[in-house]
Write a protein that holds these residues in place. Sequence first.
Motif, PDB file in Angstrom:
ATOM      1  N   CYS A   4       0.827  -1.203   0.000  1.00  0.00           N
ATOM      2  CA  CYS A   4       0.000   0.000   0.000  1.00  0.00           C
ATOM      3  C   CYS A   4       0.862   1.254   0.000  1.00  0.00           C
ATOM      4  O   CYS A   4       0.490   2.278  -0.572  1.00  0.00           O
ATOM      5  CB  CYS A   4      -0.924  -0.002   1.222  1.00  0.00           C
ATOM      6  SG  CYS A   4      -2.214  -1.271   1.144  1.00  0.00           S
ATOM      7  N   HIS A   8       1.473   4.414  -3.529  1.00  0.00           N
ATOM      8  CA  HIS A   8       1.350   5.864  -3.408  1.00  0.00           C
ATOM      9  C   HIS A   8       2.193   6.589  -4.455  1.00  0.00           C
ATOM     10  O   HIS A   8       1.908   7.737  -4.806  1.00  0.00           O
ATOM     11  CB  HIS A   8       1.790   6.324  -2.009  1.00  0.00           C
ATOM     12  CG  HIS A   8       0.710   6.191  -0.970  1.00  0.00           C
ATOM     13  ND1 HIS A   8       0.321   4.970  -0.471  1.00  0.00           N
ATOM     14  CD2 HIS A   8      -0.058   7.118  -0.338  1.00  0.00           C
ATOM     15  CE1 HIS A   8      -0.632   5.154   0.435  1.00  0.00           C
ATOM     16  NE2 HIS A   8      -0.884   6.462   0.532  1.00  0.00           N
ATOM     17  N   CYS A  44      -4.690   2.825  -4.461  1.00  0.00           N
ATOM     18  CA  CYS A  44      -4.049   3.392  -5.652  1.00  0.00           C
ATOM     19  C   CYS A  44      -4.520   4.818  -5.929  1.00  0.00           C
ATOM     20  O   CYS A  44      -3.865   5.555  -6.665  1.00  0.00           O
ATOM     21  CB  CYS A  44      -4.329   2.514  -6.874  1.00  0.00           C
ATOM     22  SG  CYS A  44      -3.394   0.968  -6.884  1.00  0.00           S
ATOM     23  N   ARG A  46      -4.550   7.157  -3.844  1.00  0.00           N
ATOM     24  CA  ARG A  46      -3.756   8.077  -3.034  1.00  0.00           C
ATOM     25  C   ARG A  46      -2.450   8.391  -3.769  1.00  0.00           C
ATOM     26  O   ARG A  46      -1.847   7.524  -4.394  1.00  0.00           O
ATOM     27  CB  ARG A  46      -3.467   7.467  -1.667  1.00  0.00           C
ATOM     28  CG  ARG A  46      -4.743   7.106  -0.889  1.00  0.00           C
ATOM     29  CD  ARG A  46      -4.425   6.240   0.332  1.00  0.00           C
ATOM     30  NE  ARG A  46      -3.658   6.960   1.325  1.00  0.00           N
ATOM     31  CZ  ARG A  46      -4.173   7.657   2.332  1.00  0.00           C
ATOM     32  NH1 ARG A  46      -5.500   7.744   2.465  1.00  0.00           N
ATOM     33  NH2 ARG A  46      -3.404   8.266   3.213  1.00  0.00           N
ATOM     34  N   SER A  47      -1.988   9.627  -3.663  1.00  0.00           N
ATOM     35  CA  SER A  47      -0.766  10.059  -4.339  1.00  0.00           C
ATOM     36  C   SER A  47       0.372  10.164  -3.332  1.00  0.00           C
ATOM     37  O   SER A  47       0.204   9.942  -2.132  1.00  0.00           O
ATOM     38  CB  SER A  47      -0.989  11.411  -5.025  1.00  0.00           C
ATOM     39  OG  SER A  47      -1.225  12.413  -4.049  1.00  0.00           O
ATOM     40  N   ASP A  48       1.560  10.522  -3.837  1.00  0.00           N
ATOM     41  CA  ASP A  48       2.720  10.644  -2.964  1.00  0.00           C
ATOM     42  C   ASP A  48       2.532  11.755  -1.934  1.00  0.00           C
ATOM     43  O   ASP A  48       3.109  11.717  -0.850  1.00  0.00           O
ATOM     44  CB  ASP A  48       3.984  10.881  -3.798  1.00  0.00           C
ATOM     45  CG  ASP A  48       3.830  12.062  -4.743  1.00  0.00           C
ATOM     46  OD1 ASP A  48       2.698  12.574  -4.862  1.00  0.00           O
ATOM     47  OD2 ASP A  48       4.835  12.467  -5.355  1.00  0.00           O
ATOM     48  N   ASP A  50      -0.129  12.263  -0.333  1.00  0.00           N
ATOM     49  CA  ASP A  50      -0.967  11.708   0.729  1.00  0.00           C
ATOM     50  C   ASP A  50      -0.226  10.671   1.579  1.00  0.00           C
ATOM     51  O   ASP A  50      -0.815  10.127   2.521  1.00  0.00           O
ATOM     52  CB  ASP A  50      -2.218  11.051   0.127  1.00  0.00           C
ATOM     53  CG  ASP A  50      -3.036  12.026  -0.691  1.00  0.00           C
ATOM     54  OD1 ASP A  50      -3.101  13.199  -0.274  1.00  0.00           O
ATOM     55  OD2 ASP A  50      -3.600  11.627  -1.727  1.00  0.00           O
ATOM     56  N   PHE A  51       1.032  10.378   1.246  1.00  0.00           N
ATOM     57  CA  PHE A  51       1.761   9.329   1.974  1.00  0.00           C
ATOM     58  C   PHE A  51       2.218   9.858   3.335  1.00  0.00           C
ATOM     59  O   PHE A  51       3.061  10.764   3.423  1.00  0.00           O
ATOM     60  CB  PHE A  51       2.972   8.886   1.147  1.00  0.00           C
ATOM     61  CG  PHE A  51       3.767   7.789   1.802  1.00  0.00           C
ATOM     62  CD1 PHE A  51       3.190   6.561   2.076  1.00  0.00           C
ATOM     63  CD2 PHE A  51       5.103   7.986   2.136  1.00  0.00           C
ATOM     64  CE1 PHE A  51       3.916   5.555   2.665  1.00  0.00           C
ATOM     65  CE2 PHE A  51       5.831   6.990   2.735  1.00  0.00           C
ATOM     66  CZ  PHE A  51       5.249   5.759   3.000  1.00  0.00           C
TER      67      PHE A  51
END
Length: 667
Positions: A4, A8, A44, A46-48, A50-51
């Motif tokens: 998961c 990201h 999937c 979520r973007s970088d 949002d990490f």
Amino acid sequence: VDACAAVHFVAPFDWSKARTRGVAACLNLGVEEPQARLLMEEMCKRSDRDFPGVRALEPIVEAALERARGGQLKEVVLQDDTPDDGRLYFRVVDPEDCKLHAAPDRKSTILGERSFNDILRGAQLVKNGAWLELHACEEFDDSGGHRKAFVPLFAATDDEDEQEEVIERLRPREYPRRPRWEQLGLSVKPVGLRPPKDTDFPQDYGRWRDPERPPNQKDWPFVYKHGLALATVVRGAPDYVLDSFVRWHWITGWNHIFLYFDDPEDPAIDHAKVLEHFSVTKAIDGIGLSVRKMDSEWWDEAKVTSRFFLRREKNDMYESVCRACEKGNPDVRQLIAFDLAVQEAHRKGMDWFAHVGIDECVYVPKLLDNSARRFLGSRERSVDCVRLWNHEAIPESTQVQDWFRECTLFQVNRQHCQGFKPPREYDSLLRRREGREFEREGPTSETRWWGKLMSTIRAKRQAAVRRLKLDLPPAPPGVSPELDVMAAEQGSNGQEQEAFVYFSADDHGKTVVRLRAEVQPPMPLGLHSFLADSGELLKYEQACAVGDPVVLHYPDASLALWREKYERLGEIPLGQEIQREKPRAHLASSQVVLHRQRHQQELFYRTAIMQNEYSELALLAEHGLVIRIEGVKELLEFYDQPREAPEQLPGRVQLYDLHTGMKFGRA
């Protein structure tokens, strides 16, 4: 958690090994496969940005796992609301078997092929849905006379249960845009020219537009009180055409119209008299109509009032006009009538004057409220003349009654196309004095596209013009320099016959001239220009911008009127000057009507006048050279409807005495 975290940093639409590892880990943790896939799809999204970090991600993954174990994750399916417009489009998925056949049979002649991911347009499915008949706009080898092409939907195999698709159907939202020729209501014929597709990036060369008036556009704040006069010579026009002509110009701001009837016994004179009486009774303020019969009495008066006859001994130009008039030249007879009309308009105190044919109308775009007065009234005081270029109507049927209401398809004038610049009036006059008035300038790098496009149409029409067996002398040099250059480059100079591409009539447009009370009115210089009464040049403005007014020309609106016109004109002499001055289609029409059989006349009319024997209109439309103008039809039909009386508000109802007409109160 690792899987998961990894997704990201991968775009949602990209496949990655992390997604597969995540699904496998969920299966090992007791999650059903559909729920496992939904969980990874959710991650999937979520973007970088949002990490939050691996440790902070653990509780989010645990919560998602609990929902997945309980089967609480649900797939959201977005409904495609795009309506199906009835077209058929397919995408090639197996190019090895995507062959174009002459019949729905794999043993038939192969007419072409398509590459992977190409888009095909179909006309219909045949053979129980196993074959696709291609649309006529699709390219294939039709040199052998084949009118249709077919594509199999499935690859050849002995096992029907394991058939693989050769082409897959597109969903409505994946369809390409509707082509311009289809938006205009045109069609493509088999064994004709194919219009370019979007993937070919067709260039839009036409620059003239007539968009609808925005609903929030403010009213024009100025009121112009200029008087506008218009003159025309009528020959054989039906009553309803005459009615539409007069009403259109009254509606669009022309105050006074002069109707000159070349035939004193013309049956349309009775209806013209009715319109004249209507204008005299002043049912509507600000309009007028004068009916003149060009009989012997009128000509006796013209010879003592027309400036051409009064100055006959002073200049060779006047002498040549008078001599041609005495020989019955129809164009010169119009010049005499227009000279008298402009003098009468000057005496009436008009500010602007124009002359057009009964098969023409002055069209002002909708953004200017279709108001000729608004356009002309806003010209600078120093401008003496405004040149309006003409678009030519293309009849879509051989039977047309009122062309102002039925013909809405037009070919754009070259002066409103990319790369073309209208000539200066001074240069035109100088060329006239040097005897080079009919010579055209050669093509430039910006106008070569026109020669290439018209050469394509000329090459396609060769079969039709050969069947006509015309006996025209060769066109004088310089009549079509763009086509001459293209023919020389292609090595076909002298081998191809004349195919009458572009306009069937002239493309010079018309001139609207300003009348000044302190000087004598200008004189007509041919049918397209004016000259000051003293012989000096006038200051011209070229109306060639995107939204400028134009003249809509309906030269040969129906097959019957076309035959009648050239039977009335009779044999046209083919002298060198006539060949340079008159359009080539005009000379050919006379020969075809007088000396060819009926089926040849119909072939010529479809090819040179309707210009759609080989789907030429679809090709021109994709390049912006054919447009639809419905403003004349819409405005005439709007005023056909009875108008409702305005609501009388309290306190504004005026009371009159029925016998004397005296106002004595308000209620």
